[in-house]
Design a protein around this motif. Structure first.
Motif, PDB file in Angstrom:
ATOM      1  N   LYS A 188       0.789  -0.984  -0.023  1.00  0.00           N
ATOM      2  CA  LYS A 188      -0.237  -0.119  -0.266  1.00  0.00           C
ATOM      3  C   LYS A 188       0.715   0.964  -0.218  1.00  0.00           C
ATOM      4  O   LYS A 188       0.353   2.321  -0.697  1.00  0.00           O
ATOM      5  CB  LYS A 188      -1.178   0.532   1.472  1.00  0.00           C
ATOM      6  CG  LYS A 188      -2.198  -0.772   0.814  1.00  0.00           C
ATOM      7  CD  LYS A 188      -2.867  -0.855   2.433  1.00  0.00           C
ATOM      8  CE  LYS A 188      -4.023  -2.279   2.590  1.00  0.00           C
ATOM      9  NZ  LYS A 188      -5.016  -1.522   3.387  1.00  0.00           N
ATOM     10  N   THR A 189       2.153   1.504   0.907  1.00  0.00           N
ATOM     11  CA  THR A 189       2.728   2.351   0.894  1.00  0.00           C
ATOM     12  C   THR A 189       3.629   2.396  -1.073  1.00  0.00           C
ATOM     13  O   THR A 189       3.446   3.046  -1.053  1.00  0.00           O
ATOM     14  CB  THR A 189       3.869   1.999   2.269  1.00  0.00           C
ATOM     15  OG1 THR A 189       3.051   1.533   3.372  1.00  0.00           O
ATOM     16  CG2 THR A 189       4.695   2.824   1.931  1.00  0.00           C
ATOM     17  N   LEU A 248       1.135   4.218  -2.758  1.00  0.00           N
ATOM     18  CA  LEU A 248       0.614   5.810  -2.464  1.00  0.00           C
ATOM     19  C   LEU A 248       1.888   6.299  -3.079  1.00  0.00           C
ATOM     20  O   LEU A 248       1.506   7.269  -4.015  1.00  0.00           O
ATOM     21  CB  LEU A 248       0.388   6.058  -1.213  1.00  0.00           C
ATOM     22  CG  LEU A 248       0.606   6.883  -0.891  1.00  0.00           C
ATOM     23  CD1 LEU A 248      -1.033   7.897  -1.289  1.00  0.00           C
ATOM     24  CD2 LEU A 248       0.712   7.826   0.874  1.00  0.00           C
ATOM     25  N   SER A 271       0.959  11.778   2.491  1.00  0.00           N
ATOM     26  CA  SER A 271       1.225  10.608   3.360  1.00  0.00           C
ATOM     27  C   SER A 271       0.680   9.989   3.000  1.00  0.00           C
ATOM     28  O   SER A 271      -0.622  10.012   2.849  1.00  0.00           O
ATOM     29  CB  SER A 271       2.049  11.226   4.670  1.00  0.00           C
ATOM     30  OG  SER A 271       0.673  12.246   5.593  1.00  0.00           O
ATOM     31  N   LYS A 272       1.294   8.697   4.044  1.00  0.00           N
ATOM     32  CA  LYS A 272       0.184   7.695   4.355  1.00  0.00           C
ATOM     33  C   LYS A 272       0.840   6.640   5.474  1.00  0.00           C
ATOM     34  O   LYS A 272       1.773   6.437   5.775  1.00  0.00           O
ATOM     35  CB  LYS A 272      -0.007   6.727   3.387  1.00  0.00           C
ATOM     36  CG  LYS A 272      -0.829   5.058   3.079  1.00  0.00           C
ATOM     37  CD  LYS A 272      -2.169   5.930   3.508  1.00  0.00           C
ATOM     38  CE  LYS A 272      -2.862   4.510   3.090  1.00  0.00           C
ATOM     39  NZ  LYS A 272      -3.976   4.435   3.603  1.00  0.00           N
ATOM     40  N   ASN A 273      -0.623   6.876   6.905  1.00  0.00           N
ATOM     41  CA  ASN A 273       0.125   6.028   7.698  1.00  0.00           C
ATOM     42  C   ASN A 273      -0.593   4.124   7.755  1.00  0.00           C
ATOM     43  O   ASN A 273      -0.928   4.048   7.085  1.00  0.00           O
ATOM     44  CB  ASN A 273      -0.466   5.998   8.882  1.00  0.00           C
ATOM     45  CG  ASN A 273      -0.242   7.699   9.532  1.00  0.00           C
ATOM     46  OD1 ASN A 273       0.621   8.139   8.661  1.00  0.00           O
ATOM     47  ND2 ASN A 273      -1.379   8.575   9.462  1.00  0.00           N
ATOM     48  N   THR A 303       4.761   4.965   8.019  1.00  0.00           N
ATOM     49  CA  THR A 303       4.285   6.721   8.155  1.00  0.00           C
ATOM     50  C   THR A 303       5.110   6.918   6.478  1.00  0.00           C
ATOM     51  O   THR A 303       6.499   7.074   6.484  1.00  0.00           O
ATOM     52  CB  THR A 303       4.479   7.844   8.487  1.00  0.00           C
ATOM     53  OG1 THR A 303       3.691   7.384   9.506  1.00  0.00           O
ATOM     54  CG2 THR A 303       3.259   9.108   8.012  1.00  0.00           C
TER      55      THR A 303
END
Length: 128
Positions: free
Chosen positions: A6-7, A10, A106-108, A113
């Motif tokens: 997922k990171t 993104l 940003s994505k947690n 993060t």
């Protein structure tokens, strides 16, 4: 899908969205057009483009569907400007068509993060 995938997705989406801003064109707004008696002429215009981003991102065998609307891209847009300037004398002219965009997001994840900051300048310069 794992947090790492997922990171990565993104990051790929944010990196891909800058060129997406340069999609379908909108009629430019001419700011000034001037011709002098000496043979010099000047023109300046501002314009904007907007698009969505749709497709697949693949990294090391992991595929992720990407579907970003213009509103998603604008949410991550910090600053953008697009414009053109033309200066000429007699039958010669110089055209500079430039765009600049600054995106961040940003994505947690569960353990990390991910933050992405991207700035892009595109310039086209022509002498005719």
């Amino acid at each position: 899908m794992t947090t790492k995938v997922k990171t990565i997705a993104l990051s790929a989406i944010l990196l891909s969205s800058i060129p997406a801003i340069a999609g379908s064109s909108v009629a430019p707004i001419t700011i000034q057009e001037t011709t002098t008696d000496s043979g010099w002429h000047y023109k300046a215009a501002l314009y904007a483009w907007g698009e969505n981003l749709e497709g697949d991102v693949s990294l090391r065998g992991h595929d992720v569907d990407v579907d970003l609307g213009l509103d998603d891209i604008l949410d991550n847009l910090d600053f953008a400007v697009m414009g053109a300037v033309e200066v000429g004398y007699d039958r010669w002219s110089f055209l500079a068509d430039m765009s600049y965009a600054d995106l961040s997001g940003s994505k947690n994840g569960l353990r990390t993060t991910t933050k992405v900051d991207l700035s892009q300048f595109i310039g086209n310069f022509v002498v005719t």
